[in-house]
Design a protein around this motif. Structure first.
Motif, PDB file in Angstrom:
ATOM      1  N   MET A 225       2.820   8.445  -6.424  1.00  0.00           N
ATOM      2  CA  MET A 225       2.508  10.177  -6.646  1.00  0.00           C
ATOM      3  C   MET A 225       3.466  10.814  -7.927  1.00  0.00           C
ATOM      4  O   MET A 225       3.888  11.629  -7.821  1.00  0.00           O
ATOM      5  N   GLU A 226       4.900   9.444  -7.851  1.00  0.00           N
ATOM      6  CA  GLU A 226       6.621   9.777  -8.471  1.00  0.00           C
ATOM      7  C   GLU A 226       6.122   9.644  -9.750  1.00  0.00           C
ATOM      8  O   GLU A 226       7.205   9.651 -10.400  1.00  0.00           O
TER       9      GLU A 226
ATOM     10  N   PHE B  94      10.282   0.652 -11.866  1.00  0.00           N
ATOM     11  CA  PHE B  94       8.341  -0.047 -11.329  1.00  0.00           C
ATOM     12  C   PHE B  94       7.619   0.875 -12.217  1.00  0.00           C
ATOM     13  O   PHE B  94       8.014   1.801 -11.394  1.00  0.00           O
ATOM     14  N   ARG B  95       6.926   0.243 -11.961  1.00  0.00           N
ATOM     15  CA  ARG B  95       5.437   1.280 -12.325  1.00  0.00           C
ATOM     16  C   ARG B  95       4.025   0.419 -12.446  1.00  0.00           C
ATOM     17  O   ARG B  95       3.719  -1.078 -11.919  1.00  0.00           O
ATOM     18  N   ILE B  96       3.040   0.866 -11.569  1.00  0.00           N
ATOM     19  CA  ILE B  96       1.957   0.046 -11.280  1.00  0.00           C
ATOM     20  C   ILE B  96       0.818   0.059 -12.215  1.00  0.00           C
ATOM     21  O   ILE B  96       1.181   0.890 -13.253  1.00  0.00           O
ATOM     22  N   THR B  97       0.541  -1.241 -12.254  1.00  0.00           N
ATOM     23  CA  THR B  97      -0.444  -1.714 -13.334  1.00  0.00           C
ATOM     24  C   THR B  97      -1.426  -1.421 -13.362  1.00  0.00           C
ATOM     25  O   THR B  97      -2.238  -1.029 -12.227  1.00  0.00           O
ATOM     26  N   ASP B  98      -2.257  -2.296 -14.040  1.00  0.00           N
ATOM     27  CA  ASP B  98      -4.098  -1.639 -13.978  1.00  0.00           C
ATOM     28  C   ASP B  98      -4.485  -2.521 -12.464  1.00  0.00           C
ATOM     29  O   ASP B  98      -5.257  -1.804 -11.793  1.00  0.00           O
ATOM     30  N   GLU B  99      -3.781  -3.821 -12.867  1.00  0.00           N
ATOM     31  CA  GLU B  99      -4.729  -4.517 -11.388  1.00  0.00           C
ATOM     32  C   GLU B  99      -4.010  -3.651  -9.722  1.00  0.00           C
ATOM     33  O   GLU B  99      -4.654  -3.533  -8.685  1.00  0.00           O
TER      34      GLU B  99
ATOM     35  N   TYR C  63       0.489  -1.162  -0.239  1.00  0.00           N
ATOM     36  CA  TYR C  63      -0.119   0.238   0.095  1.00  0.00           C
ATOM     37  C   TYR C  63       0.714   1.328   0.503  1.00  0.00           C
ATOM     38  O   TYR C  63       0.585   2.004  -0.955  1.00  0.00           O
ATOM     39  N   ILE C  64       2.092   1.422   0.906  1.00  0.00           N
ATOM     40  CA  ILE C  64       2.595   2.158   1.011  1.00  0.00           C
ATOM     41  C   ILE C  64       3.570   2.522  -0.121  1.00  0.00           C
ATOM     42  O   ILE C  64       4.371   3.920  -0.536  1.00  0.00           O
ATOM     43  N   LEU C  65       4.359   1.902  -1.191  1.00  0.00           N
ATOM     44  CA  LEU C  65       4.755   1.945  -2.223  1.00  0.00           C
ATOM     45  C   LEU C  65       4.011   2.368  -2.840  1.00  0.00           C
ATOM     46  O   LEU C  65       4.375   3.050  -3.813  1.00  0.00           O
TER      47      LEU C  65
ATOM     48  N   TRP D 243       7.374  13.766   1.680  1.00  0.00           N
ATOM     49  CA  TRP D 243       6.196  12.334   1.294  1.00  0.00           C
ATOM     50  C   TRP D 243       5.971  13.915  -0.187  1.00  0.00           C
ATOM     51  O   TRP D 243       5.639  14.927   0.420  1.00  0.00           O
ATOM     52  N   PRO D 244       5.530  13.346  -1.275  1.00  0.00           N
ATOM     53  CA  PRO D 244       4.864  14.469  -2.113  1.00  0.00           C
ATOM     54  C   PRO D 244       3.355  14.357  -1.476  1.00  0.00           C
ATOM     55  O   PRO D 244       3.122  13.316  -1.122  1.00  0.00           O
TER      56      PRO D 244
END
Length: 150
Positions: free
Chosen positions: A45-46, A92-97, A37-39, A147-148
């Motif tokens: 954000m970044e 690392f990029r967030i996926t749709d999931e 959740y935190i990562l 933190w941004p």
């Protein structure tokens, strides 16, 4: 607990426990791990981040972050991509999931907070939010890891 800071420490410990544990999904195992959740929140954000950038942002060693990101990769929450800016390190990029799970987790957390604070005046909620922001910002300033914020 003879000093206010003792009480703050104790209440902060309980707050962390309550915010994470008090949801139906937490009891059924469907909630994001706290570290994910935190990562995911930071990457959102970044934008895409390398292990080195995550290490700098969180003050964690690379081995800890490798374990955490490996779990997120296995869960389909992030993917590794070449550095969009042409650097050597993969990011690392967030996926749709990952986006979906992060949004769901955050919505449940907000719903829980709204239930807890249902009897609070709006001014009390706003004041509490401003004190929490100040508290977190002061910690970040001491740690030199801001933190941004949106």
């Amino acid at each position: 607990m003879d000093k206010p800071t003792h009480l703050i420490e104790f209440e902060a410990m309980l707050l962390g426990r309550h915010l994470y544990l008090n949801s139906p999904r937490a009891r059924t195992g469907g909630r994001l791990e706290r570290s994910a959740y935190i990562l995911l929140s930071r990457i959102r954000m970044e934008g895409p981040m390398s292990i080195g950038q995550l290490s700098d942002a969180f003050g964690l060693d690379a081995s800890t972050l490798n374990r955490q990101t490996a779990a997120m990769l296995r869960g389909g929450l992030v993917e590794r991509i070449p550095d969009p800016e042409g650097g050597m390190a993969r990011k690392f990029r967030i996926t749709d999931e990952g986006e979906h799970r992060l949004d769901t987790h955050r919505a449940e957390a907000i719903q829980g907070l709204e239930k807890v604070m249902a009897d609070w005046d709006p001014e009390e909620v706003a004041t509490f939010a401003s004190y929490l922001k100040r508290f977190n910002t002061d910690i970040e300033n001491l740690d030199e890891r801001p933190w941004p914020r949106p």
